[in-house]
Design a protein around this motif. Structure first.
Motif, PDB file in Angstrom:
ATOM      1  N   ARG A  28       0.887  -1.400  -0.190  1.00 32.61           N
ATOM      2  CA  ARG A  28      -0.077   0.012  -0.617  1.00 32.61           C
ATOM      3  C   ARG A  28       0.758   1.695  -0.101  1.00 32.61           C
ATOM      4  NH1 ARG A  28      -2.564   3.371   3.479  1.00 32.61           N
ATOM      5  NH2 ARG A  28      -1.488   1.835   6.153  1.00 32.61           N
ATOM      6  N   THR A  29       0.380   2.175  -1.021  1.00 34.73           N
ATOM      7  CA  THR A  29       1.577   3.320  -1.090  1.00 34.73           C
ATOM      8  C   THR A  29       0.515   4.353  -0.759  1.00 34.73           C
ATOM      9  OG1 THR A  29       2.628   2.107  -3.103  1.00 34.73           O
ATOM     10  CG2 THR A  29       2.969   4.874  -2.921  1.00 34.73           C
ATOM     11  N   ILE A  30       1.299   5.411  -0.173  1.00 37.22           N
ATOM     12  CA  ILE A  30       0.703   6.569  -0.084  1.00 37.22           C
ATOM     13  C   ILE A  30       2.116   8.106  -0.238  1.00 37.22           C
ATOM     14  CG2 ILE A  30      -0.890   6.312   2.051  1.00 37.22           C
ATOM     15  CD1 ILE A  30       1.429   6.672   3.944  1.00 37.22           C
ATOM     16  N   ARG A  31       1.446   8.721  -1.287  1.00 41.73           N
ATOM     17  CA  ARG A  31       2.350  10.211  -1.832  1.00 41.73           C
ATOM     18  C   ARG A  31       1.938  11.095  -1.113  1.00 41.73           C
ATOM     19  NH1 ARG A  31       0.732   6.061  -5.330  1.00 41.73           N
ATOM     20  NH2 ARG A  31       2.848   4.913  -6.151  1.00 41.73           N
ATOM     21  N   VAL A  37       5.467   6.448   0.445  1.00 37.43           N
ATOM     22  CA  VAL A  37       6.036   5.055   1.583  1.00 37.43           C
ATOM     23  C   VAL A  37       4.936   3.872   1.005  1.00 37.43           C
ATOM     24  CG1 VAL A  37       5.127   4.619   4.018  1.00 37.43           C
ATOM     25  CG2 VAL A  37       6.421   6.902   3.342  1.00 37.43           C
ATOM     26  N   THR A  38       6.245   2.951   0.714  1.00 41.76           N
ATOM     27  CA  THR A  38       5.025   2.081   0.050  1.00 41.76           C
ATOM     28  C   THR A  38       5.004   0.779   1.536  1.00 41.76           C
ATOM     29  OG1 THR A  38       5.019   2.101  -1.587  1.00 41.76           O
ATOM     30  CG2 THR A  38       4.580   0.313  -0.951  1.00 41.76           C
ATOM     31  N   PHE A  39       3.958   0.508   2.013  1.00 42.51           N
ATOM     32  CA  PHE A  39       3.740   0.242   3.289  1.00 42.51           C
ATOM     33  C   PHE A  39       4.161  -1.296   2.688  1.00 42.51           C
ATOM     34  CE2 PHE A  39       1.885   3.724   4.366  1.00 42.51           C
ATOM     35  CZ  PHE A  39       1.758   3.298   6.099  1.00 42.51           C
ATOM     36  N   LYS A  40       5.077  -2.260   3.267  1.00 44.53           N
ATOM     37  CA  LYS A  40       5.586  -4.063   3.203  1.00 44.53           C
ATOM     38  C   LYS A  40       4.683  -4.923   3.875  1.00 44.53           C
ATOM     39  CE  LYS A  40       7.958  -3.014  -0.937  1.00 44.53           C
ATOM     40  NZ  LYS A  40       7.367  -2.923  -2.401  1.00 44.53           N
ATOM     41  N   VAL A  41       5.305  -4.520   5.329  1.00 41.60           N
ATOM     42  CA  VAL A  41       4.732  -5.100   6.523  1.00 41.60           C
ATOM     43  C   VAL A  41       4.325  -4.709   7.342  1.00 41.60           C
ATOM     44  CG1 VAL A  41       5.787  -7.037   8.386  1.00 41.60           C
ATOM     45  CG2 VAL A  41       6.769  -7.198   5.719  1.00 41.60           C
ATOM     46  N   THR A  42       3.458  -4.768   8.392  1.00 41.03           N
ATOM     47  CA  THR A  42       2.674  -4.285   9.069  1.00 41.03           C
ATOM     48  C   THR A  42       2.173  -4.836  10.362  1.00 41.03           C
ATOM     49  OG1 THR A  42       0.442  -4.732   7.936  1.00 41.03           O
ATOM     50  CG2 THR A  42       1.224  -2.629   7.350  1.00 41.03           C
ATOM     51  N   GLY A  43       1.898  -3.904  10.999  1.00 41.97           N
ATOM     52  CA  GLY A  43       1.462  -4.820  12.627  1.00 41.97           C
ATOM     53  C   GLY A  43       0.878  -6.065  12.524  1.00 41.97           C
ATOM     54  N   GLU A  44      -0.497  -5.885  11.335  1.00 47.16           N
ATOM     55  CA  GLU A  44      -0.914  -6.960  10.983  1.00 47.16           C
ATOM     56  C   GLU A  44      -0.549  -8.361  11.275  1.00 47.16           C
ATOM     57  OE1 GLU A  44      -4.545  -8.376   7.465  1.00 47.16           O
ATOM     58  OE2 GLU A  44      -3.501  -5.804   8.231  1.00 47.16           O
ATOM     59  N   SER A  46       3.396  -8.599  11.187  1.00 49.98           N
ATOM     60  CA  SER A  46       4.218  -9.099  12.588  1.00 49.98           C
ATOM     61  C   SER A  46       4.148  -8.334  13.735  1.00 49.98           C
ATOM     62  CB  SER A  46       5.191  -8.091  11.837  1.00 49.98           C
ATOM     63  OG  SER A  46       7.292  -8.300  12.532  1.00 49.98           O
ATOM     64  N   ARG A  47       4.893  -9.252  14.626  1.00 45.17           N
ATOM     65  CA  ARG A  47       4.539  -8.400  15.752  1.00 45.17           C
ATOM     66  C   ARG A  47       6.098  -8.227  16.727  1.00 45.17           C
ATOM     67  NH1 ARG A  47       3.972 -13.833  18.829  1.00 45.17           N
ATOM     68  NH2 ARG A  47       5.814 -14.450  17.162  1.00 45.17           N
ATOM     69  N   PHE A  48       6.904  -7.605  15.311  1.00 46.89           N
ATOM     70  CA  PHE A  48       8.660  -7.271  15.294  1.00 46.89           C
ATOM     71  C   PHE A  48       8.950  -6.165  14.903  1.00 46.89           C
ATOM     72  CE2 PHE A  48      12.597  -7.278  13.670  1.00 46.89           C
ATOM     73  CZ  PHE A  48      13.155  -6.861  14.778  1.00 46.89           C
ATOM     74  N   ALA A  49       8.310  -6.184  13.797  1.00 48.59           N
ATOM     75  CA  ALA A  49       8.598  -4.945  12.716  1.00 48.59           C
ATOM     76  C   ALA A  49       7.778  -4.564  12.099  1.00 48.59           C
ATOM     77  CB  ALA A  49       9.644  -4.840  12.604  1.00 48.59           C
ATOM     78  N   SER A  50       7.439  -3.047  11.169  1.00 46.48           N
ATOM     79  CA  SER A  50       6.961  -2.541  10.343  1.00 46.48           C
ATOM     80  C   SER A  50       8.232  -2.158   9.586  1.00 46.48           C
ATOM     81  CB  SER A  50       6.192  -1.355  10.822  1.00 46.48           C
ATOM     82  OG  SER A  50       4.895  -1.478  12.129  1.00 46.48           O
ATOM     83  N   SER A  51       8.199  -2.159   8.303  1.00 47.95           N
ATOM     84  CA  SER A  51       8.366  -2.699   7.268  1.00 47.95           C
ATOM     85  C   SER A  51       7.749  -1.430   6.085  1.00 47.95           C
ATOM     86  CB  SER A  51       9.309  -3.524   6.557  1.00 47.95           C
ATOM     87  OG  SER A  51       9.752  -4.734   7.794  1.00 47.95           O
ATOM     88  N   PHE A  52       9.155  -0.526   5.766  1.00 49.37           N
ATOM     89  CA  PHE A  52       8.034  -0.016   4.355  1.00 49.37           C
ATOM     90  C   PHE A  52       9.678   0.072   3.723  1.00 49.37           C
ATOM     91  CE2 PHE A  52       6.929   1.119   8.893  1.00 49.37           C
ATOM     92  CZ  PHE A  52       5.789   1.547   8.766  1.00 49.37           C
ATOM     93  N   GLU A  53       9.753   0.524   1.681  1.00 48.52           N
ATOM     94  CA  GLU A  53      10.195   1.360   1.109  1.00 48.52           C
ATOM     95  C   GLU A  53       9.947   3.023   1.047  1.00 48.52           C
ATOM     96  OE1 GLU A  53      10.308   1.254  -3.184  1.00 48.52           O
ATOM     97  OE2 GLU A  53      10.809  -0.820  -2.220  1.00 48.52           O
ATOM     98  N   VAL A  54      10.453   3.382   1.577  1.00 52.44           N
ATOM     99  CA  VAL A  54      10.869   4.959   1.349  1.00 52.44           C
ATOM    100  C   VAL A  54      11.226   6.059   0.676  1.00 52.44           C
ATOM    101  CG1 VAL A  54      10.684   7.365   2.565  1.00 52.44           C
ATOM    102  CG2 VAL A  54      10.114   4.882   3.885  1.00 52.44           C
ATOM    103  N   VAL A  55      10.734   6.058  -0.470  1.00 52.56           N
ATOM    104  CA  VAL A  55      11.350   7.321  -1.235  1.00 52.56           C
ATOM    105  C   VAL A  55      11.113   8.839  -1.177  1.00 52.56           C
ATOM    106  CG1 VAL A  55      11.403   8.430  -3.672  1.00 52.56           C
ATOM    107  CG2 VAL A  55      10.334   6.281  -3.648  1.00 52.56           C
ATOM    108  N   VAL A  56      12.534   9.348  -0.506  1.00 50.05           N
ATOM    109  CA  VAL A  56      12.918  10.753  -0.090  1.00 50.05           C
ATOM    110  C   VAL A  56      12.880  11.358  -0.695  1.00 50.05           C
ATOM    111  CG1 VAL A  56      14.506  12.018   1.568  1.00 50.05           C
ATOM    112  CG2 VAL A  56      14.078   9.490   2.135  1.00 50.05           C
ATOM    113  N   SER A  57      12.382  13.204  -1.504  1.00 54.00           N
ATOM    114  CA  SER A  57      12.379  13.867  -2.232  1.00 54.00           C
ATOM    115  C   SER A  57      13.759  14.751  -1.904  1.00 54.00           C
ATOM    116  CB  SER A  57      11.173  14.487  -2.788  1.00 54.00           C
ATOM    117  OG  SER A  57       9.849  13.961  -2.380  1.00 54.00           O
ATOM    118  N   PRO A  58      14.350  15.051  -3.328  1.00 54.24           N
ATOM    119  CA  PRO A  58      14.816  16.214  -3.049  1.00 54.24           C
ATOM    120  C   PRO A  58      14.928  17.035  -2.020  1.00 54.24           C
ATOM    121  CG  PRO A  58      15.225  15.694  -5.319  1.00 54.24           C
ATOM    122  CD  PRO A  58      13.717  14.931  -4.572  1.00 54.24           C
TER     123      PRO A  58
END
Length: 187
Positions: A28-31, A37-44, A46-58
């Motif tokens: 799920r991507t929000i822009r 930010v693209t949500f890859k692994v959420t609390g739904e 994993s009990r360990f960590a949330s994981s995201f792919e993030v594009v950082v703009s200039p």
């Protein structure tokens, strides 16, 4: 049927656990103009960590900040980010770029393959000071605080114009983020 045999029969009826596979380009991507930010692994998942792919703009600078409970991991995939992950001798309020630790550590330029691990209580920041977007993999533990934080932060940043610093400060206070220097974004 014995109690042991009954327990085995009930265990056989339980569905086996399945892992999560998130293919490249999925999640799920929000822009906004400032962030993606693209949500890859959420609390739904994993009990360990949330994981995201993030594009950082200039021009984006998350600002130096610290968490009392969260642990984070950043892995630079593409581009270049200026990063820090240490306690400085002096915490200046306006800019973290010139901070130095008591052992002489300074901010670094992090390229693809660089990993940054941030334990609770460690000041940290990242900024994209180049003209090209940077992309990183980001994990935050424990979930789901960063998921909710990202959703609300991107709503604030999507409002247009300079960030509403009061709204960002209130948001960060709710999600265990002590802001040390301002968040900045120059579109």
């Amino acid at each position: 049927m014995t109690a042991h045999a009954g327990a085995l029969a009930r265990a056989a009826l339980v569905e086996p656990a399945e892992g999560l596979l998130v293919p490249s380009g999925h999640g799920r991507t929000i822009r906004t103009a400032a962030h993606e930010v693209t949500f890859k692994v959420t609390g739904e998942h994993s009990r360990f960590a949330s994981s995201f792919e993030v594009v950082v703009s200039p021009g984006f600078d998350v600002g130096a900040h610290v968490h009392t409970r969260s642990e984070e991991l950043f892995y630079v995939l593409e581009g270049e980010l200026e990063v820090l992950a240490f306690e400085p001798r002096v915490r200046t309020r306006e800019d973290w770029r010139h901070w130095e630790s008591s052992t002489g550590r300074r901010t670094v330029r992090a390229g693809p393959g660089t990993v940054i691990v941030v334990p609770p209580g460690c000041p940290h920041a990242f900024a994209n000071r180049t003209d090209e977007p940077a992309r990183m993999f980001f994990q935050a533990s424990p979930p789901p605080d960063h998921e909710r934080y990202f959703e609300e932060l991107l709503d604030i940043l999507d409002a247009g114009g300079p960030p509403d610093h009061a709204a960002v400060a209130e948001l960060r206070a709710r999600y265990d983020i002590e802001q040390l220097t301002p968040l900045r974004h120059h579109a």
